[in-house]
Write a protein that holds these residues in place. Sequence first.
Motif, PDB file in Angstrom:
ATOM      1  N   ALA A   1       0.840  -1.207   0.000  1.00 14.12           N
ATOM      2  CA  ALA A   1       0.000   0.000   0.000  1.00 14.12           C
ATOM      3  C   ALA A   1       0.870   1.249   0.000  1.00 14.12           C
ATOM      4  N   ALA A   2       1.934   1.238   0.793  1.00  9.99           N
ATOM      5  CA  ALA A   2       2.846   2.390   0.839  1.00  9.99           C
ATOM      6  C   ALA A   2       3.514   2.600  -0.508  1.00  9.99           C
ATOM      7  N   LEU A   3       3.943   1.514  -1.134  1.00  9.01           N
ATOM      8  CA  LEU A   3       4.559   1.637  -2.456  1.00  9.01           C
ATOM      9  C   LEU A   3       3.549   2.142  -3.477  1.00  9.01           C
ATOM     10  N   GLY A   4       2.326   1.672  -3.353  1.00  7.86           N
ATOM     11  CA  GLY A   4       1.272   2.158  -4.248  1.00  7.86           C
ATOM     12  C   GLY A   4       1.060   3.650  -4.097  1.00  7.86           C
ATOM     13  N   LEU A   5       1.047   4.120  -2.861  1.00  7.76           N
ATOM     14  CA  LEU A   5       0.906   5.559  -2.620  1.00  7.76           C
ATOM     15  C   LEU A   5       2.098   6.319  -3.183  1.00  7.76           C
ATOM     16  N   ALA A   6       3.267   5.742  -3.087  1.00 11.44           N
ATOM     17  CA  ALA A   6       4.479   6.429  -3.518  1.00 11.44           C
ATOM     18  C   ALA A   6       4.497   6.670  -5.018  1.00 11.44           C
ATOM     19  N   VAL A   7       3.914   5.758  -5.780  1.00 10.53           N
ATOM     20  CA  VAL A   7       3.961   5.920  -7.229  1.00 10.53           C
ATOM     21  C   VAL A   7       2.774   6.721  -7.776  1.00 10.53           C
ATOM     22  N   MET A   8       1.809   6.987  -6.950  1.00 19.37           N
ATOM     23  CA  MET A   8       0.649   7.767  -7.394  1.00 19.37           C
ATOM     24  C   MET A   8       0.998   9.250  -7.411  1.00 19.37           C
ATOM     25  N   THR A   9       0.402   9.967  -8.346  1.00 20.80           N
ATOM     26  CA  THR A   9       0.575  11.414  -8.363  1.00 20.80           C
ATOM     27  C   THR A   9      -0.227  12.021  -7.220  1.00 20.80           C
ATOM     28  N   ARG A  10       0.116  13.240  -6.868  1.00 18.79           N
ATOM     29  CA  ARG A  10      -0.583  13.929  -5.780  1.00 18.79           C
ATOM     30  C   ARG A  10      -2.091  13.985  -6.051  1.00 18.79           C
ATOM     31  N   GLU A  11      -2.444  14.267  -7.305  1.00 24.79           N
ATOM     32  CA  GLU A  11      -3.856  14.375  -7.657  1.00 24.79           C
ATOM     33  C   GLU A  11      -4.583  13.037  -7.463  1.00 24.79           C
ATOM     34  N   LYS A  12      -3.915  11.953  -7.847  1.00 29.69           N
ATOM     35  CA  LYS A  12      -4.529  10.631  -7.689  1.00 29.69           C
ATOM     36  C   LYS A  12      -4.679  10.265  -6.215  1.00 29.69           C
ATOM     37  N   VAL A  13      -3.678  10.622  -5.405  1.00 35.80           N
ATOM     38  CA  VAL A  13      -3.764  10.355  -3.963  1.00 35.80           C
ATOM     39  C   VAL A  13      -4.936  11.126  -3.371  1.00 35.80           C
ATOM     40  N   GLU A  14      -5.044  12.407  -3.734  1.00 34.94           N
ATOM     41  CA  GLU A  14      -6.153  13.226  -3.228  1.00 34.94           C
ATOM     42  C   GLU A  14      -7.491  12.655  -3.677  1.00 34.94           C
TER      43      GLU A  14
ATOM     44  N   SER B   1     -17.080  13.517   8.011  1.00 34.77           N
ATOM     45  CA  SER B   1     -17.498  14.912   7.900  1.00 34.77           C
ATOM     46  C   SER B   1     -16.515  15.621   6.978  1.00 34.77           C
ATOM     47  N   GLU B   2     -16.859  16.822   6.556  1.00 29.50           N
ATOM     48  CA  GLU B   2     -15.979  17.578   5.658  1.00 29.50           C
ATOM     49  C   GLU B   2     -14.616  17.820   6.307  1.00 29.50           C
ATOM     50  N   ALA B   3     -14.620  18.181   7.587  1.00 29.04           N
ATOM     51  CA  ALA B   3     -13.357  18.440   8.306  1.00 29.04           C
ATOM     52  C   ALA B   3     -12.540  17.155   8.432  1.00 29.04           C
ATOM     53  N   GLU B   4     -13.208  16.045   8.779  1.00 27.23           N
ATOM     54  CA  GLU B   4     -12.505  14.763   8.898  1.00 27.23           C
ATOM     55  C   GLU B   4     -11.937  14.335   7.535  1.00 27.23           C
ATOM     56  N   GLY B   5     -12.738  14.520   6.497  1.00 33.70           N
ATOM     57  CA  GLY B   5     -12.305  14.165   5.146  1.00 33.70           C
ATOM     58  C   GLY B   5     -11.097  14.965   4.713  1.00 33.70           C
ATOM     59  N   LYS B   6     -11.124  16.275   4.988  1.00 30.67           N
ATOM     60  CA  LYS B   6      -9.989  17.133   4.628  1.00 30.67           C
ATOM     61  C   LYS B   6      -8.742  16.709   5.388  1.00 30.67           C
ATOM     62  N   LYS B   7      -8.894  16.420   6.671  1.00 29.40           N
ATOM     63  CA  LYS B   7      -7.762  15.992   7.489  1.00 29.40           C
ATOM     64  C   LYS B   7      -7.209  14.672   6.949  1.00 29.40           C
ATOM     65  N   PHE B   8      -8.099  13.754   6.600  1.00 33.24           N
ATOM     66  CA  PHE B   8      -7.684  12.460   6.058  1.00 33.24           C
ATOM     67  C   PHE B   8      -6.929  12.633   4.742  1.00 33.24           C
ATOM     68  N   VAL B   9      -7.457  13.475   3.848  1.00 30.64           N
ATOM     69  CA  VAL B   9      -6.801  13.739   2.561  1.00 30.64           C
ATOM     70  C   VAL B   9      -5.416  14.325   2.796  1.00 30.64           C
ATOM     71  N   ASP B  10      -5.328  15.323   3.680  1.00 32.70           N
ATOM     72  CA  ASP B  10      -4.035  15.966   3.967  1.00 32.70           C
ATOM     73  C   ASP B  10      -3.029  14.965   4.529  1.00 32.70           C
ATOM     74  N   GLU B  11      -3.473  14.110   5.444  1.00 32.85           N
ATOM     75  CA  GLU B  11      -2.583  13.106   6.037  1.00 32.85           C
ATOM     76  C   GLU B  11      -2.101  12.110   4.987  1.00 32.85           C
ATOM     77  N   LEU B  12      -3.018  11.674   4.122  1.00 31.12           N
ATOM     78  CA  LEU B  12      -2.648  10.697   3.099  1.00 31.12           C
ATOM     79  C   LEU B  12      -1.670  11.306   2.092  1.00 31.12           C
ATOM     80  N   VAL B  13      -1.891  12.547   1.708  1.00 32.91           N
ATOM     81  CA  VAL B  13      -0.973  13.226   0.785  1.00 32.91           C
ATOM     82  C   VAL B  13       0.397  13.379   1.435  1.00 32.91           C
ATOM     83  N   LYS B  14       0.415  13.773   2.708  1.00 34.68           N
ATOM     84  CA  LYS B  14       1.687  13.933   3.428  1.00 34.68           C
ATOM     85  C   LYS B  14       2.432  12.597   3.502  1.00 34.68           C
TER      86      LYS B  14
END
Length: 102
Positions: A11-24, A37-50
Motif C-alpha cells: 500500500a505504501a509503495l502504491g501511494l508512492a507511485v501515485m501522483t498527488r492528484e490521484k492520492v487526493e 465529515s468535511e473536516a474529517e475528510g480534509k484531514k484524512f486527505v491531507d494526512e494521506l498526501v503527506k
Amino acid sequence: MIDLMRKSVYAALGLAVMTREKVEESARKIASDAKMSEAEGKKFVDELVKKSEETKASIEKMVNERVDSALKKVNICTQEELKSLEKRVSKLENDCESRDKK
C-alpha cells in the motif's frame, strides 16, 4: 502478521507511485465512502498526501543509496567525480598553455 505487513508495504509503495492528484482523489473517495465529515475528510486527505510524499522521499533516498553502492562495487565513477576530473584536466591544460606561452 507477516501478511498484514506485506500488504502495508504494498500500500505504501502504491501511494508512492501515485501522483498527488490521484492520492487526493483516492482519499476523497475513501472519505466519502466512510461518510466522514468535511473536516474529517480534509484531514484524512491531507494526512494521506503527506504520507505519500514522505514515502516517495524515503523510497527515492533508498534507491539513490542502493545505486551509489552498486556503482562503487562495479567501480564506475559518478557524475560528480567526472566533473571534478574534468575541472582538474582543464586546470592542468590551462597551466600548460600558460607555460608554453612564456
